[in-house]
Write a protein that holds these residues in place. Structure first.
Motif, PDB file in Angstrom:
ATOM      1  N   ARG A 197      43.414  33.726  34.002  1.00 50.45           N
ATOM      2  CA  ARG A 197      44.332  33.140  32.849  1.00 50.45           C
ATOM      3  C   ARG A 197      44.390  34.896  32.248  1.00 50.45           C
ATOM      4  NH1 ARG A 197      39.644  29.554  29.234  1.00 50.45           N
ATOM      5  NH2 ARG A 197      39.845  27.782  30.194  1.00 50.45           N
ATOM      6  N   SER A 198      45.116  35.727  33.028  1.00 46.56           N
ATOM      7  CA  SER A 198      44.892  36.893  32.634  1.00 46.56           C
ATOM      8  C   SER A 198      46.336  37.235  32.789  1.00 46.56           C
ATOM      9  CB  SER A 198      44.359  37.828  33.227  1.00 46.56           C
ATOM     10  OG  SER A 198      43.949  37.364  34.410  1.00 46.56           O
ATOM     11  N   THR A 199      46.534  37.149  34.292  1.00 40.68           N
ATOM     12  CA  THR A 199      48.612  37.791  34.575  1.00 40.68           C
ATOM     13  C   THR A 199      47.775  36.862  35.658  1.00 40.68           C
ATOM     14  OG1 THR A 199      47.751  40.276  35.506  1.00 40.68           O
ATOM     15  CG2 THR A 199      48.612  40.289  33.398  1.00 40.68           C
ATOM     16  N   PHE A 209      44.200  37.060  43.315  1.00 41.96           N
ATOM     17  CA  PHE A 209      42.691  36.490  43.431  1.00 41.96           C
ATOM     18  C   PHE A 209      42.803  35.423  44.067  1.00 41.96           C
ATOM     19  CE2 PHE A 209      40.270  33.450  41.550  1.00 41.96           C
ATOM     20  CZ  PHE A 209      38.411  33.519  42.043  1.00 41.96           C
ATOM     21  N   VAL A 210      43.420  34.609  44.475  1.00 41.54           N
ATOM     22  CA  VAL A 210      43.818  32.706  45.274  1.00 41.54           C
ATOM     23  C   VAL A 210      44.116  33.645  46.114  1.00 41.54           C
ATOM     24  CG1 VAL A 210      45.273  30.851  45.149  1.00 41.54           C
ATOM     25  CG2 VAL A 210      43.920  31.974  43.136  1.00 41.54           C
ATOM     26  N   VAL A 211      45.022  34.693  46.443  1.00 49.24           N
ATOM     27  CA  VAL A 211      45.650  34.425  48.038  1.00 49.24           C
ATOM     28  C   VAL A 211      44.480  35.097  48.675  1.00 49.24           C
ATOM     29  CG1 VAL A 211      47.323  36.029  49.181  1.00 49.24           C
ATOM     30  CG2 VAL A 211      47.983  34.888  47.206  1.00 49.24           C
ATOM     31  N   THR A 212      43.587  36.140  48.326  1.00 55.44           N
ATOM     32  CA  THR A 212      42.621  36.552  48.371  1.00 55.44           C
ATOM     33  C   THR A 212      41.530  36.015  49.192  1.00 55.44           C
ATOM     34  OG1 THR A 212      42.952  38.957  47.761  1.00 55.44           O
ATOM     35  CG2 THR A 212      41.323  38.540  48.800  1.00 55.44           C
ATOM     36  N   ALA A 213      40.829  34.959  48.195  1.00 48.16           N
ATOM     37  CA  ALA A 213      40.532  34.056  48.229  1.00 48.16           C
ATOM     38  C   ALA A 213      40.380  33.355  49.488  1.00 48.16           C
ATOM     39  CB  ALA A 213      39.748  33.127  47.529  1.00 48.16           C
ATOM     40  N   LEU A 214      41.693  32.883  49.663  1.00 51.92           N
ATOM     41  CA  LEU A 214      41.961  31.615  50.147  1.00 51.92           C
ATOM     42  C   LEU A 214      42.232  32.454  51.779  1.00 51.92           C
ATOM     43  CD1 LEU A 214      45.299  30.171  48.630  1.00 51.92           C
ATOM     44  CD2 LEU A 214      42.648  29.005  49.437  1.00 51.92           C
ATOM     45  N   VAL A 215      42.981  33.418  51.739  1.00 49.00           N
ATOM     46  CA  VAL A 215      43.239  34.737  53.306  1.00 49.00           C
ATOM     47  C   VAL A 215      41.311  35.175  54.007  1.00 49.00           C
ATOM     48  CG1 VAL A 215      43.571  36.663  54.925  1.00 49.00           C
ATOM     49  CG2 VAL A 215      45.570  35.347  52.626  1.00 49.00           C
ATOM     50  N   THR A 216      40.014  34.869  53.104  1.00 53.55           N
ATOM     51  CA  THR A 216      39.085  35.352  53.651  1.00 53.55           C
ATOM     52  C   THR A 216      38.839  33.980  54.126  1.00 53.55           C
ATOM     53  OG1 THR A 216      38.508  36.793  51.557  1.00 53.55           O
ATOM     54  CG2 THR A 216      36.919  35.962  52.809  1.00 53.55           C
ATOM     55  N   HIS A 226      31.156  33.350  39.601  1.00 55.22           N
ATOM     56  CA  HIS A 226      30.630  33.715  38.200  1.00 55.22           C
ATOM     57  C   HIS A 226      31.971  32.417  37.294  1.00 55.22           C
ATOM     58  CE1 HIS A 226      27.191  35.794  38.402  1.00 55.22           C
ATOM     59  NE2 HIS A 226      27.896  36.752  38.946  1.00 55.22           N
ATOM     60  N   ARG A 227      31.577  31.663  37.428  1.00 54.67           N
ATOM     61  CA  ARG A 227      33.116  30.595  36.262  1.00 54.67           C
ATOM     62  C   ARG A 227      34.046  31.482  35.407  1.00 54.67           C
ATOM     63  NH1 ARG A 227      29.851  24.886  35.070  1.00 54.67           N
ATOM     64  NH2 ARG A 227      28.222  26.877  35.123  1.00 54.67           N
ATOM     65  N   ALA A 228      33.218  32.168  34.702  1.00 47.35           N
ATOM     66  CA  ALA A 228      33.367  33.080  33.868  1.00 47.35           C
ATOM     67  C   ALA A 228      34.267  33.871  33.585  1.00 47.35           C
ATOM     68  CB  ALA A 228      33.227  33.671  32.696  1.00 47.35           C
ATOM     69  N   THR A 229      34.529  34.531  34.502  1.00 44.52           N
ATOM     70  CA  THR A 229      35.046  35.742  35.623  1.00 44.52           C
ATOM     71  C   THR A 229      36.482  35.155  36.704  1.00 44.52           C
ATOM     72  OG1 THR A 229      33.165  36.684  36.726  1.00 44.52           O
ATOM     73  CG2 THR A 229      34.890  37.418  37.297  1.00 44.52           C
ATOM     74  N   VAL A 230      35.912  33.606  37.411  1.00 43.50           N
ATOM     75  CA  VAL A 230      37.172  33.231  37.283  1.00 43.50           C
ATOM     76  C   VAL A 230      38.183  32.801  36.772  1.00 43.50           C
ATOM     77  CG1 VAL A 230      37.888  30.981  39.077  1.00 43.50           C
ATOM     78  CG2 VAL A 230      35.836  32.197  39.689  1.00 43.50           C
ATOM     79  N   ARG A 231      38.437  32.538  35.662  1.00 46.96           N
ATOM     80  CA  ARG A 231      38.452  31.492  34.488  1.00 46.96           C
ATOM     81  C   ARG A 231      39.323  32.835  34.167  1.00 46.96           C
ATOM     82  NH1 ARG A 231      34.170  27.879  32.928  1.00 46.96           N
ATOM     83  NH2 ARG A 231      34.032  29.663  31.584  1.00 46.96           N
ATOM     84  N   SER A 232      38.280  33.855  33.196  1.00 45.77           N
ATOM     85  CA  SER A 232      39.164  35.073  32.733  1.00 45.77           C
ATOM     86  C   SER A 232      40.368  35.440  34.321  1.00 45.77           C
ATOM     87  CB  SER A 232      37.974  36.100  32.566  1.00 45.77           C
ATOM     88  OG  SER A 232      37.982  36.483  33.984  1.00 45.77           O
ATOM     89  N   ILE A 233      40.467  35.324  34.925  1.00 48.04           N
ATOM     90  CA  ILE A 233      41.256  35.907  36.500  1.00 48.04           C
ATOM     91  C   ILE A 233      42.238  35.413  36.138  1.00 48.04           C
ATOM     92  CG2 ILE A 233      41.803  36.623  38.470  1.00 48.04           C
ATOM     93  CD1 ILE A 233      38.445  37.352  38.866  1.00 48.04           C
TER      94      ILE A 233
END
Length: 553
Positions: free
Chosen positions: A377-379, A386-393, A368-375
Motif C-alpha cells: 500500500r506504500s508506493t 517487493f513482488v519482483v524480489t519475492a518472485l525471482v527468489t 508478517h502480514r502487516a508488513t506485506v500490506r504496508s509495503i
C-alpha cells in the motif's frame, strides 16, 4: 599505531566485548539456554532440508555459533544454519554432492573474511527495505515447500529425481506420494504445528517446537508407524580436517562459493541490524561481523558442517530473552554441544516429519502480514520491488533476486528524483518596468542529474520571445556531470540564438563542477555571473533598455 594496525585491532575480539558481563551474566545464561532449545530442532531440520544430514546442521550450529559469537561484530547475534542458506545449498548438493558443501563453506568463509578486511560491512545499507522483505517472503515460501517431499515419502528424494525448484519439487512429490505414509506424516507435522502455536499462548517461553517433537517421537516409539527418523547421530563432534577435494572440482565450486559468501554477508548484517533496533545491545561493528561470520563458516567446514549466517529468528529470541553479551550466544552453542555428548541417541529417534512441521511453522512466521500490506500500500515502486524480489527468489536465485530488486528500486528511485527536478518561470521582483516581458527568470528546483537532463534542456530552450534569460540556481540541489553539461549546453544554445544568459546563485559546492564542465565558460561575459538576484535583474533590464534604444534609433 598505524592505520592498518588500528583497522586490524578493530576486527579482533577485545576485553570490552564482555564489559557488562558482571551485571548481565544471569540473563545471558538464561537467554543462551532458551536459544539453544529453540535452535536444536531448527539445526536438525535445516541440515536435513539442505540434502545433508541432521548431524551437519547440529555441527554447524555448535561450531559456527561459538566462533561467530567470539569473533563477530554484534554482542547478541546468534549464528548457525538458516533457511536462506538451505535454499542456496540444495541445488549445490544436487549438482556437486554433499561432500562439496564443506569445501564451499571454507571457500565462502575466506571470501567473507576478505570482505570484512576490505571494510565492506556498510554495503548492506544500500539494500532497500521492500527488497529485504521480498527476499524474506521468497525464502519463507521455499522453506515451506521444501518440506513437502519429507511428508510425501519415507525416503527423501534421490538427487535429480525432483526439480531443483522447491515449488515444482513439492508438486512432483505430492503426485508420487506414498498413500500409506502421507496421513502419518501430516498428522506428525500437524501435531508439532499445533504445539508451536498453542504453547506460547498457554505460557510465554514454552518451547512449543520441542514439546511437539517430543510428543511425536514418543508416539512413534510406542505405536508402530512408518515415519522415517533422523537416524543414528555420533556422540561427539567429528575431528577437524581440510575438505578432501581435487583442484578440478575446486574450480567448479568457486561460483557457488561466491553466491554462498554473498548470502552469508547479507543475511548476517541484516540480522545484526535488526537486533540492534530491538534493544540497546551495544555497538555493532559490521566489518568485524563479516570477519566473524567468515571464520564461523571456515570452522564449520573444517568440522564437516555447512556455511553459517546470522540467524534473525534465533537472534530475536536471544534479545527478547534478555541476552546482552556474547555469553548468551556462547551458551547456546554449549547447550547444543551437550545434546551431542549426552542425548545423541534419543535425538536420532525424532521423525523427519516432525522437523518438517517445525520448519513449516517457522516459514509461516517469517512473513508478517502487516508488513506485506504496508509495503503493497506504500508506493508503486516499492510494491513492484517487493513482488519482483519475492518472485525471482522463488523462481531463480537468491542473490540474483536481491540484485534485481535493488536495480528495480534504484530505477524507480531515480525516476522519482527526476520528477522532483523542476524549472519555473518567476515574475521579476519589484515593480514592473517596460521591457520586463523580454526577460525570463527561470528558477531551478531539486536535483539535476542524468535522468532529468534532457527534459530540463527541452523546457528551458522552449522559452520564446525573450532577449535575456536569468538562470536562478540557488535552489538547485544535487548536480552530476551530465546535469552540469546540460546547463552548459543550454547556455550555448541560447547565446547562439542571440539570447543573453545570466546565471545567479551558483552554490559553492557546484562552482568547481560548473567550471570543469564548462558551464561558466559558455557565458558571453564573466560579469554575467551574479550572487544577488537584484543585481542580475538590474543587469538584464539594462540589456533590454539598450536593445530598445537601439531599435528606436
Amino acid at each position: 599505531m598505524t592505520t592498518a594496525a588500528r583497522t586490524l585491532r578493530g576486527l579482533l575480539p577485545a576485553a570490552s566485548d564482555y564489559r557488562s558481563i558482571a551485571r548481565t551474566w544471569r540473563a545471558d545464561l538464561l537467554a543462551g539456554v532458551t536459544v539453544g532449545i529453540v535452535a536444536l530442532p531448527l539445526a536438525l531440520g535445516f541440515g536435513v532440508s539442505a540434502g545433508l544430514s541432521a548431524e551437519a546442521g547440529l555441527v554447524t550450529a555448535i561450531v559456527a555459533g561459538l566462533v561467530a559469537a567470539v569473533f563477530g561484530g554484534s554482542n547478541v547475534q546468534v549464528s548457525g544454519p538458516t533457511g536462506a542458506m538451505v535454499v542456496v545449498l540444495m541445488p549445490i548438493v544436487a549438482t556437486h554432492g554433499a561432500a562439496a558443501v564443506a569445501a564451499i563453506s571454507v571457500l565462502a568463509g575466506v571470501v567473507v573474511v576478505a570482505a570484512g578486511m576490505l571494510r565492506l560491512g556498510r554495503a548492506v545499507s544500500f539494500i532497500p527495505w521492500p527488497v529485504i522483505e521480498g527476499f524474506t517472503l521468497g525464502i519463507a515460501t521455499i522453506i515451506f515447500f521444501q518440506q513437502v517431499p519429507l511428508l510425501a515419502s519415507p525416503h527423501t528424494a534421490a538427487a535429480g529425481e525432483h526439480s531443483s525448484n522447491a515449488v515444482v519439487a513439492a508438486v512432483q512429490a505430492l503426485v508420487a506420494a506414498d498413500p500409506g505414509y502421507l496421513p502419518w506424516s501430516l498428522a506428525a507435522a500437524g501435531l508439532v504445528a499445533v504445539c508451536m502455536v498453542l504453547a506460547p499462548r498457554l505460557r510465554p517461553g514454552l518451547p512449543g517446537s520441542l514439546i511437539g517433537i517430543a510428543l511425536v517421537t514418543v508416539i512413534a516409539l510406542v505405536v508402530a508407524t512408518p515415519l522415517a527418523t533422523i537416524g543414528a547421530l555420533p556422540a561427539s563432534l567429528p575431528a577437524p580436517a581440510l575438505p578432501d577435494i581435487d583442484l578440478t572440482t575446486l574450480g567448479a565450486l568457486v561460483g557457488p562459493a561466491l553466491t554462498v559468501a554473498a548470502l552469508a554477508a547479507i543475511e548476517s548484517l541484516l540480522s545484526a541490524r535488526v537486533a540492534g533496533a530491538m534493544a540497546d545491545t551495544g555497538t555493532f561493528y559490521p566489518d568485524r561481523e563479516l570477519v566473524g561470520q567468515g571464520l564461523a563458516s571456515i570452522g564449520s567446514g573444517l568440522f564437516g558442517g555447512m556455511p553459517a549466517t546470522g540467524a534473525i529468528a534465533r537472534t530475536a529470541v536471544n534479545v527478547r530473552s534478555g541476552g546482552r553479551t556474547r555469553l548468551a550466544a556462547i551458551t547456546h552453542a554449549v547447550v547444543l554441544l551437550l545434546v551431542v555428548l549426552v542425548a545423541a541417541r534419543p535425538v536420532g529417534f525424532i521423525p523427519l516429519a516432525a522437523l518438517a512441521g517445525v520448519l513449516m511453522v517457522t516459514a509461516v512466521r517469517m512473513v508478517h502480514r502487516a508488513t506485506v500490506r504496508s509495503i503493497l500500500r506504500s508506493t508503486r515502486a516499492d510494491a513492484v520491488a517487493f513482488v519482483v524480489t519475492a518472485l525471482v527468489t522463488v523462481s531463480f536465485d537468491l542473490i540474483v533476486a536481491v540484485a534485481i530488486g535493488v536495480v528495480f528500486a534504484g530505477v524507480f528511485a531515480l525516476r522519482s528524483l527526476s520528477k522532483a527536478t523542476t524549472v519555473h518561470r518567476e515574475p521579476l521582483p519589484g515593480d514592473a518596468e517596460p521591457g520586463d516581458e523580454r526577460i525570463a527568470l527561470l528558477r531551478f528546483d531539486g536535483p539535476l542529474f542524468f535522468t532529468a537532463a534532457d527534459r530540463v534542456f527541452d523546457e528551458v530552450t522552449a522559452t520564446n520571445g525573450v532577449s535575456v534569460v536569468i538562470l536562478r540556481m540557488s535552489q538547485l540541489e544535487l548536480v552530476d556531470a551530465t546535469g552540469a553539461r546540460v546547463l552548459g549546453d543550454i547556455v550555448t544554445w541560447l547565446e547562439r540564438r542571440g539570447v543573453t544568459v545570466l546565471i545567479k546563485g551558483v552554490q559553492p559546492g557546484h562552482e568547481e563542477l560548473f567550471r570543469t564542465v564548462g558551464v561558466l565558460d559558455a557565458l558571453r561575459h564573466h560579469k554575467h555571473l551574479f550572487t544577488r538576484l537584484e543585481d542580475a535583474v538590474a543587469h538584464a533590464r539594462s540589456h533590454v533598455a539598450r536593445e530598445r534604444a537601439s531599435g528606436a534609433a
